[in-house]
Design a protein around this motif. Structure first.
Motif, PDB file in Angstrom:
ATOM      1  N   UNK A 175      -3.561  13.088 -12.129  1.00  0.00           N
ATOM      2  CA  UNK A 175      -3.842  11.817 -11.472  1.00  0.00           C
ATOM      3  C   UNK A 175      -3.997  12.040  -9.972  1.00  0.00           C
ATOM      4  N   UNK A 176      -5.114  11.570  -9.436  1.00  0.00           N
ATOM      5  CA  UNK A 176      -5.405  11.752  -8.020  1.00  0.00           C
ATOM      6  C   UNK A 176      -4.882  10.550  -7.245  1.00  0.00           C
ATOM      7  N   UNK A 177      -4.144  10.804  -6.174  1.00  0.00           N
ATOM      8  CA  UNK A 177      -3.596   9.712  -5.378  1.00  0.00           C
ATOM      9  C   UNK A 177      -4.717   9.005  -4.624  1.00  0.00           C
ATOM     10  N   UNK A 178      -4.669   7.653  -4.576  1.00  0.00           N
ATOM     11  CA  UNK A 178      -5.707   6.907  -3.843  1.00  0.00           C
ATOM     12  C   UNK A 178      -5.625   7.173  -2.351  1.00  0.00           C
ATOM     13  N   UNK A 179      -6.701   6.819  -1.665  1.00  0.00           N
ATOM     14  CA  UNK A 179      -6.766   6.983  -0.216  1.00  0.00           C
ATOM     15  C   UNK A 179      -7.543   5.817   0.378  1.00  0.00           C
ATOM     16  N   UNK A 180      -7.630   5.765   1.671  1.00  0.00           N
ATOM     17  CA  UNK A 180      -8.329   4.701   2.380  1.00  0.00           C
ATOM     18  C   UNK A 180      -9.684   5.207   2.844  1.00  0.00           C
ATOM     19  N   UNK A 181     -10.608   4.284   3.043  1.00  0.00           N
ATOM     20  CA  UNK A 181     -11.912   4.593   3.613  1.00  0.00           C
ATOM     21  C   UNK A 181     -12.365   3.429   4.470  1.00  0.00           C
ATOM     22  N   UNK A 182     -13.435   3.634   5.233  1.00  0.00           N
ATOM     23  CA  UNK A 182     -13.956   2.523   6.038  1.00  0.00           C
ATOM     24  C   UNK A 182     -15.477   2.568   6.053  1.00  0.00           C
ATOM     25  N   UNK A 263      -4.560   2.564  10.603  1.00  0.00           N
ATOM     26  CA  UNK A 263      -4.690   1.471   9.645  1.00  0.00           C
ATOM     27  C   UNK A 263      -5.006   2.019   8.256  1.00  0.00           C
ATOM     28  N   UNK A 264      -4.531   1.329   7.245  1.00  0.00           N
ATOM     29  CA  UNK A 264      -4.797   1.725   5.861  1.00  0.00           C
ATOM     30  C   UNK A 264      -4.536   0.534   4.953  1.00  0.00           C
ATOM     31  N   UNK A 265      -4.748   0.737   3.656  1.00  0.00           N
ATOM     32  CA  UNK A 265      -4.439  -0.281   2.646  1.00  0.00           C
ATOM     33  C   UNK A 265      -3.472   0.306   1.631  1.00  0.00           C
ATOM     34  N   UNK A 266      -2.483  -0.529   1.222  1.00  0.00           N
ATOM     35  CA  UNK A 266      -1.513  -0.067   0.242  1.00  0.00           C
ATOM     36  C   UNK A 266      -1.982  -0.387  -1.163  1.00  0.00           C
ATOM     37  N   UNK A 267      -1.110  -0.189  -2.152  1.00  0.00           N
ATOM     38  CA  UNK A 267      -1.503  -0.403  -3.553  1.00  0.00           C
ATOM     39  C   UNK A 267      -1.798  -1.861  -3.852  1.00  0.00           C
ATOM     40  N   UNK A 298       2.523   8.115   9.053  1.00  0.00           N
ATOM     41  CA  UNK A 298       1.490   7.402   8.307  1.00  0.00           C
ATOM     42  C   UNK A 298       1.797   7.508   6.813  1.00  0.00           C
ATOM     43  N   UNK A 299       1.793   6.392   6.051  1.00  0.00           N
ATOM     44  CA  UNK A 299       2.076   6.476   4.609  1.00  0.00           C
ATOM     45  C   UNK A 299       1.012   7.266   3.879  1.00  0.00           C
ATOM     46  N   UNK A 300       1.339   7.690   2.666  1.00  0.00           N
ATOM     47  CA  UNK A 300       0.453   8.577   1.902  1.00  0.00           C
ATOM     48  C   UNK A 300      -0.925   7.958   1.667  1.00  0.00           C
ATOM     49  N   UNK A 301      -0.966   6.682   1.366  1.00  0.00           N
ATOM     50  CA  UNK A 301      -2.254   6.033   1.129  1.00  0.00           C
ATOM     51  C   UNK A 301      -3.102   5.878   2.371  1.00  0.00           C
ATOM     52  N   UNK A 302      -2.557   6.232   3.544  1.00  0.00           N
ATOM     53  CA  UNK A 302      -3.300   6.083   4.794  1.00  0.00           C
ATOM     54  C   UNK A 302      -4.293   7.183   5.054  1.00  0.00           C
ATOM     55  N   UNK A 303      -4.324   8.234   4.215  1.00  0.00           N
ATOM     56  CA  UNK A 303      -5.299   9.314   4.393  1.00  0.00           C
ATOM     57  C   UNK A 303      -6.709   8.735   4.281  1.00  0.00           C
ATOM     58  N   UNK A 304      -7.558   9.037   5.260  1.00  0.00           N
ATOM     59  CA  UNK A 304      -8.912   8.502   5.283  1.00  0.00           C
ATOM     60  C   UNK A 304      -9.049   7.190   6.024  1.00  0.00           C
ATOM     61  N   UNK A 305      -7.929   6.622   6.487  1.00  0.00           N
ATOM     62  CA  UNK A 305      -7.984   5.348   7.196  1.00  0.00           C
ATOM     63  C   UNK A 305      -8.406   5.506   8.645  1.00  0.00           C
ATOM     64  N   UNK A 317     -10.001   9.411  12.387  1.00  0.00           N
ATOM     65  CA  UNK A 317      -9.639   9.168  10.993  1.00  0.00           C
ATOM     66  C   UNK A 317      -8.376   9.958  10.679  1.00  0.00           C
ATOM     67  N   UNK A 318      -7.505   9.373   9.848  1.00  0.00           N
ATOM     68  CA  UNK A 318      -6.296  10.076   9.408  1.00  0.00           C
ATOM     69  C   UNK A 318      -6.697  11.164   8.411  1.00  0.00           C
ATOM     70  N   UNK A 319      -6.315  12.401   8.728  1.00  0.00           N
ATOM     71  CA  UNK A 319      -6.667  13.539   7.886  1.00  0.00           C
ATOM     72  C   UNK A 319      -5.516  13.946   6.976  1.00  0.00           C
ATOM     73  N   UNK A 320      -4.295  13.838   7.460  1.00  0.00           N
ATOM     74  CA  UNK A 320      -3.117  14.153   6.659  1.00  0.00           C
ATOM     75  C   UNK A 320      -2.015  13.184   7.030  1.00  0.00           C
TER      76      UNK A 320
END
Length: 457
Positions: A175-182, A263-267, A298-305, A317-320
């Protein structure tokens, strides 16, 4: 002979009554007689006019009071039955108006007592409970601390239609963890948008499932992978959205010490914000010299935010994720808007002299008269640079004035790649190399080899 006198009827009927009794009988009022006699009559057996009128008035008043009591009881019973009816089954007067709605339940809402057959009432209670939960929704403590003022909230709210959440289907059972995009592009006529995000697990193969994009209104659309770059781990997805999206404002490259918001989005698709600053440090790994670091977690889902400055412009952009999160500059990301990127092969990990420790800088200044440049941290084995004599620990200078920080060097290399795509000719890079273990200093010429990444819109 004279005749005898005749006796009266009273004398023949019985003994003569005493004077006292006779007097009492004559003086007894009529009211005393009425107390023992059912008929309203006087002692003589006749009803006087005044007596009859008084009795008639008393009788009428008694009837009216009896009728009034019966009427009041009937009205009270009707009111109690009306009050016991539920709002949904009551009179239709005022139905559909604001005033006809029931009062919201207290917090926490009590369990209502309704009839099982009253489906309408149960639906109304469920609706009110949802409204109560929605009204009581709060930010997580870190987001509340990051957005303390109305102006901060308004700034982030203006980016709501720019930030999405991207998830990838399981790859080989993992299962791949979700991430953020813009959003980086939006066409209102065709309802198509381009999304940039991190692409560590995305694979551009026709038979593999494409990533899903979760929009701000919680709808889910299919994304189509149209571009991916392995060196930067960035991808561009194309989607079709009925919800109008928005391209954020893009600022200049981030600067060390600058205040930022990640900035990011949570579940739950809620916007999450973290406030921090870019630290005065650099680092590289596997020939990637473009990393910058922030001092917020930055929380885990914030990668790519997106990472925005105080004006709301996207600068990175958040890379890690995690404590001391890693970001990459918007100047690198903007290069991928062209969907064709060329980068010179430059297999070295560097460190800026300006960001080195004070003790090391003093030693370089006193012993080698070095005030700037870049320290070689690692170099690829059997690479062109190693064959030209570059070693770990050397200090190098670029002949072209391309900056003193690692992100500026990365921008310079991408600039050379754009020149290569336009001119299609061979290019070289000149470096001045200082051996700080000895006294050797030499200028070398590195023939450049380019790696090209391209995709289709």
């Amino acid at each position: 002979m004279s005749p005898k006198p005749r006796k009266s009827v009273a004398a023949l009927s019985g003994p003569k009554s005493s004077p006292a009794r006779s007097t009492r009988s004559r003086s007894k009022p009529d009211s005393d007689i009425a107390e023992h006699d059912d008929s309203p009559k006087s002692s003589s057996g006749r009803l006087t006019r005044s007596r009859a009128k008084a009795i008639e008035q008393v009788g009428n008043r008694t009837v009216e009071e009896s009728a009034g009591v019966s009427s009041n009881k009937k009205k009270r019973r009707i009111e109690e039955e009306t009050a016991g009816e539920s709002p949904a089954t009551g009179a239709p007067e005022g139905h559909g108006t604001l005033a006809s709605r029931p009062l919201p339940p207290t917090h926490p809402p009590p369990t209502p007592r309704v009839r099982k057959s009253s489906c309408i009432v149960r639906l109304e209670v469920a609706r009110l409970q949802k409204l109560t939960l929605r009204r009581d929704k709060k930010d997580d403590p870190s987001t509340a601390a990051a957005l303390p003022t109305p102006s901060d909230k308004n700034m982030v709210l203006g980016m709501s239609r720019s930030i999405v959440r991207v998830s990838s289907p399981p790859s080989e059972g993992k299962l791949i963890s979700p991430r953020t995009g813009f959003v980086i592009s939006w066409d209102g006529a065709t309802k198509r948008a381009m999304i940039v995000t991190l692409s560590t697990y995305f694979k551009k193969k026709p038979h593999e499932p494409q990533p899903e994009v979760h929009l701000p209104d919680k709808s889910i659309v299919q994304g189509r992978l149209i571009f991916m770059n392995r060196h930067y781990n960035l991808s561009i997805l194309e989607i079709t959205s009925d919800l109008p999206l928005q391209v954020p404002a893009f600022g200049s490259a981030p600067k060390y010490g600058q205040k930022i918001l990640a900035l990011s989005r949570d579940e739950n698709m809620s916007l999450v914000a973290r406030r921090g600053a870019i630290t005065w440090s650099d680092g590289s790994f596997m020939w990637r010299n473009h990393y910058m670091f922030v001092d917020c977690d930055v929380p885990e889902g914030g990668v790519g935010g997106p990472v925005v400055d105080s004006c709301g412009s996207t600068i990175a952009m958040v890379y890690r994720a995690g404590p001391g999160a890693i970001i990459i500059s918007i100047s690198i990301i903007c290069t991928f808007f062209e969907i064709c990127v060329a980068r010179p092969v430059f297999d070295m990990d560097l460190k800026s002299v300006e960001l080195a420790s004070f003790s090391l800088r003093e030693e370089l200044s006193l012993k080698h008269n070095i005030e700037g440049g870049f320290i070689v941290e690692h170099i690829a084995n059997d690479s062109a640079l190693e064959n030209l004599g570059v070693r770990r620990g050397d200090v190098i200078f670029f002949e072209d004035k391309c900056g003193t920080m690692l992100p500026e060097i990365e921008d310079y290399l991408l600039h050379l790649g754009r020149r290569y795509l336009g001119e299609k000719r061979s290019m070289v890079l000149k470096l001045e190399v200082h051996d700080i273990e000895g006294t050797c200093k030499e200028t070398i010429t590195l023939p450049l080899e380019f790696k090209v990444s391209s995709g289709k819109r």
